[in-house]
Scaffold this motif. Structure first.
Motif, PDB file in Angstrom:
ATOM      1  N   TRP A   1      -5.454  -6.099  -8.801  1.00 33.09           N
ATOM      2  CA  TRP A   1      -4.196  -5.683  -8.013  1.00 33.09           C
ATOM      3  C   TRP A   1      -4.448  -4.918  -6.604  1.00 33.09           C
ATOM      4  O   TRP A   1      -5.375  -3.974  -6.834  1.00 33.09           O
ATOM      5  N   LEU A   2      -3.794  -5.415  -5.596  1.00 30.03           N
ATOM      6  CA  LEU A   2      -4.104  -4.810  -4.188  1.00 30.03           C
ATOM      7  C   LEU A   2      -2.948  -4.553  -3.496  1.00 30.03           C
ATOM      8  O   LEU A   2      -2.109  -5.324  -3.835  1.00 30.03           O
ATOM      9  N   ASP A   3      -3.078  -3.618  -2.650  1.00 35.90           N
ATOM     10  CA  ASP A   3      -1.948  -3.546  -1.806  1.00 35.90           C
ATOM     11  C   ASP A   3      -2.340  -3.965  -0.249  1.00 35.90           C
ATOM     12  O   ASP A   3      -3.374  -3.606   0.238  1.00 35.90           O
ATOM     13  N   LEU A   4      -1.119  -4.580   0.240  1.00 38.01           N
ATOM     14  CA  LEU A   4      -1.383  -5.367   1.833  1.00 38.01           C
ATOM     15  C   LEU A   4      -0.243  -4.960   2.575  1.00 38.01           C
ATOM     16  O   LEU A   4       0.779  -5.307   2.339  1.00 38.01           O
ATOM     17  N   PRO A   5      -0.615  -3.866   3.525  1.00 36.82           N
ATOM     18  CA  PRO A   5       0.376  -3.782   4.505  1.00 36.82           C
ATOM     19  C   PRO A   5       1.043  -5.279   5.174  1.00 36.82           C
ATOM     20  O   PRO A   5       0.008  -5.919   5.724  1.00 36.82           O
ATOM     21  N   TYR A   6       2.144  -5.276   5.371  1.00 38.46           N
ATOM     22  CA  TYR A   6       2.898  -6.668   5.810  1.00 38.46           C
ATOM     23  C   TYR A   6       4.026  -6.635   6.697  1.00 38.46           C
ATOM     24  O   TYR A   6       4.873  -5.809   6.715  1.00 38.46           O
ATOM     25  N   TRP A   7       3.925  -7.368   7.676  1.00 42.64           N
ATOM     26  CA  TRP A   7       4.912  -7.329   8.778  1.00 42.64           C
ATOM     27  C   TRP A   7       5.097  -5.832   9.550  1.00 42.64           C
ATOM     28  O   TRP A   7       6.243  -5.344   9.586  1.00 42.64           O
ATOM     29  N   GLN A   8       3.955  -5.462   9.934  1.00 40.74           N
ATOM     30  CA  GLN A   8       4.098  -4.040  10.681  1.00 40.74           C
ATOM     31  C   GLN A   8       4.590  -4.516  11.957  1.00 40.74           C
ATOM     32  O   GLN A   8       4.243  -5.294  12.443  1.00 40.74           O
ATOM     33  N   GLY A   9       5.019  -3.405  12.588  1.00 40.53           N
ATOM     34  CA  GLY A   9       5.300  -3.417  14.102  1.00 40.53           C
ATOM     35  C   GLY A   9       6.578  -2.612  14.373  1.00 40.53           C
ATOM     36  O   GLY A   9       7.441  -2.570  13.679  1.00 40.53           O
ATOM     37  N   MET A  10       6.609  -2.050  15.690  1.00 43.28           N
ATOM     38  CA  MET A  10       7.892  -1.182  16.131  1.00 43.28           C
ATOM     39  C   MET A  10       9.495  -1.982  16.071  1.00 43.28           C
ATOM     40  O   MET A  10      10.176  -1.308  15.964  1.00 43.28           O
TER      41      MET A  10
END
Length: 373
Positions: free
Chosen positions: A345-354
């Motif tokens: 099980w892993l965490d993935l930052p997704y759809w980042q952006g201002m």
């Protein structure tokens, strides 16, 4: 210049009888049953009923083009009635106009291959049309965010790709018994076909979404300029972001028209027991479980592996009977005779952006299965 036969990937087979394919002009022909599969430009369409597939996409795309024209007209009226919205509406108009130009060209390409009988059947019994904006799962500027993530060269996209690539490479290096031939299921615009190409003798991707595959084939010819539209989820005053998508120099050298084809992951155009690996990124929640596992069991060679990576969001599976928990998936793995080698099980930052109103971190379930020898 490559011959027509050279445009056939060595692993591809007829999706109906598994016979070998021969290339000629704009069509692949099965040497065994004689079924024919078109190339839309350079895009191979390797689905069991290509006429129905092309007709369905032509109808969907025609509706979408009409919807874009409607939105552009509506935007002009709003700008006249509400001048204070001029800046945002001009951004939206540039995005919609660019997408309309591309979509119209795609529609003409489809129309040239459309089967009249299939179009008549669709006209008599048309698929339901979603309410609201004409941005469905097959077409639309809302989808260009995936193209931007894959080939836009953005810091957030490249970071995400590197995180996924490293995990997939670790699983393959740990568990694959030989390099062989691999397929990437739900390959989108093809980035992970490239990222994993160094781990196999041969790899290709399949996706049932014509827009994604078409975008990749256009990228083989050069950069593609599109827009990502942020309506209706706005994170600020920026309502549209221009995208210059282009293959990296390394990807352009490694990839060609055989790297990505239109095909159904549940009916792969591959002979029985011929793949050393199948890989799925953000795809396990897009198709029903049992048919997918049955197909994996068919195409993997003895000792072949399947690597799954992604959250269980079930956006593309309508039947609640297929909304499975990890424990339920593992029950079906065992039922299909596929051995679980590991899970993480892993965490993935997704759809980042201002510009994004919603920023998420996906809780990713990644696992590796093996087909018994």
């Amino acid at each position: 210049m490559p011959s027509a036969t050279d445009l056939v990937h060595s692993a591809w087979r007829c999706p109906n009888c598994r016979g070998s394919l021969s290339g000629a002009e704009d069509t692949f022909t099965c040497d065994a049953c004689g079924d024919r599969f078109p190339r839309l430009g350079t895009v191979p369409v390797l689905v069991p009923d290509p006429a129905a597939y092309i007709a369905s996409n032509a109808v969907s795309l025609a509706r979408y083009v009409g919807g874009l024209q409607m939105l552009l007209a509506r935007g002009e009226a709003l700008e006249q009635a509400q001048p204070f919205r001029k800046t945002a509406l001009e951004q939206a108009r540039r995005a919609l106009s660019a997408d309309l130009e591309l979509a119209t060209g795609q529609l003409f390409g489809l129309a040239a291959h459309a089967d009249v009988a299939s179009l008549i059947r669709l006209a008599a019994d048309p698929p339901p049309q979603a309410a609201g904006l004409p941005f469905n799962e097959s077409w639309g500027p809302a989808m260009t965010g995936f193209l931007r993530a894959d080939w836009g060269g953005t810091p957030d996209g490249e970071k995400q790709i590197a995180t996924i690539r490293d995990e997939l490479a670790r699983a393959v290096q740990t568990h694959a018994r030989r390099r062989g031939t691999a397929v990437l299921l739900g390959a989108g615009t093809g980035r992970f076909v490239h990222e994993l190409s160094g781990h196999f003798d041969s790899i290709f991707g399949v996706d049932l979404c014509l827009a994604y595959v078409d975008w990749f084939h256009r990228l083989l010819q050069g950069p593609l300029n599109l827009w990502e539209l942020h309506y209706p989820q706005l994170g600020g005053d920026n309502v549209a972001t221009p995208i210059e998508a282009k293959l990296t120099q390394e990807a352009a050298a490694r990839m060609d028209a055989r790297s990505l084809a239109v095909a159904d992951a549940l009916k792969l155009p591959v002979a029985d027991g011929t793949l050393s690996a199948a890989i799925a990124v953000h795809f396990m929640d897009c198709v029903p479980a049992r048919p997918l596992l049955e197909e994996l069991r068919r195409v993997l060679e003895p000792g072949g592996i399947f690597v799954g990576y992604g959250p269980l969001l079930y956006r593309g599976v309508e039947d609640p009977a297929d909304w499975l928990t990890p424990s339920e998936w593992k029950h079906l793995f065992a039922e299909a005779g596929l051995e679980m080698l590991e899970e993480r099980w892993l965490d993935l930052p997704y759809w980042q952006g201002m510009e994004r109103a919603i920023q998420t971190t996906h809780r990713v379930w990644t696992f590796t299965l093996r087909k018994p020898s």
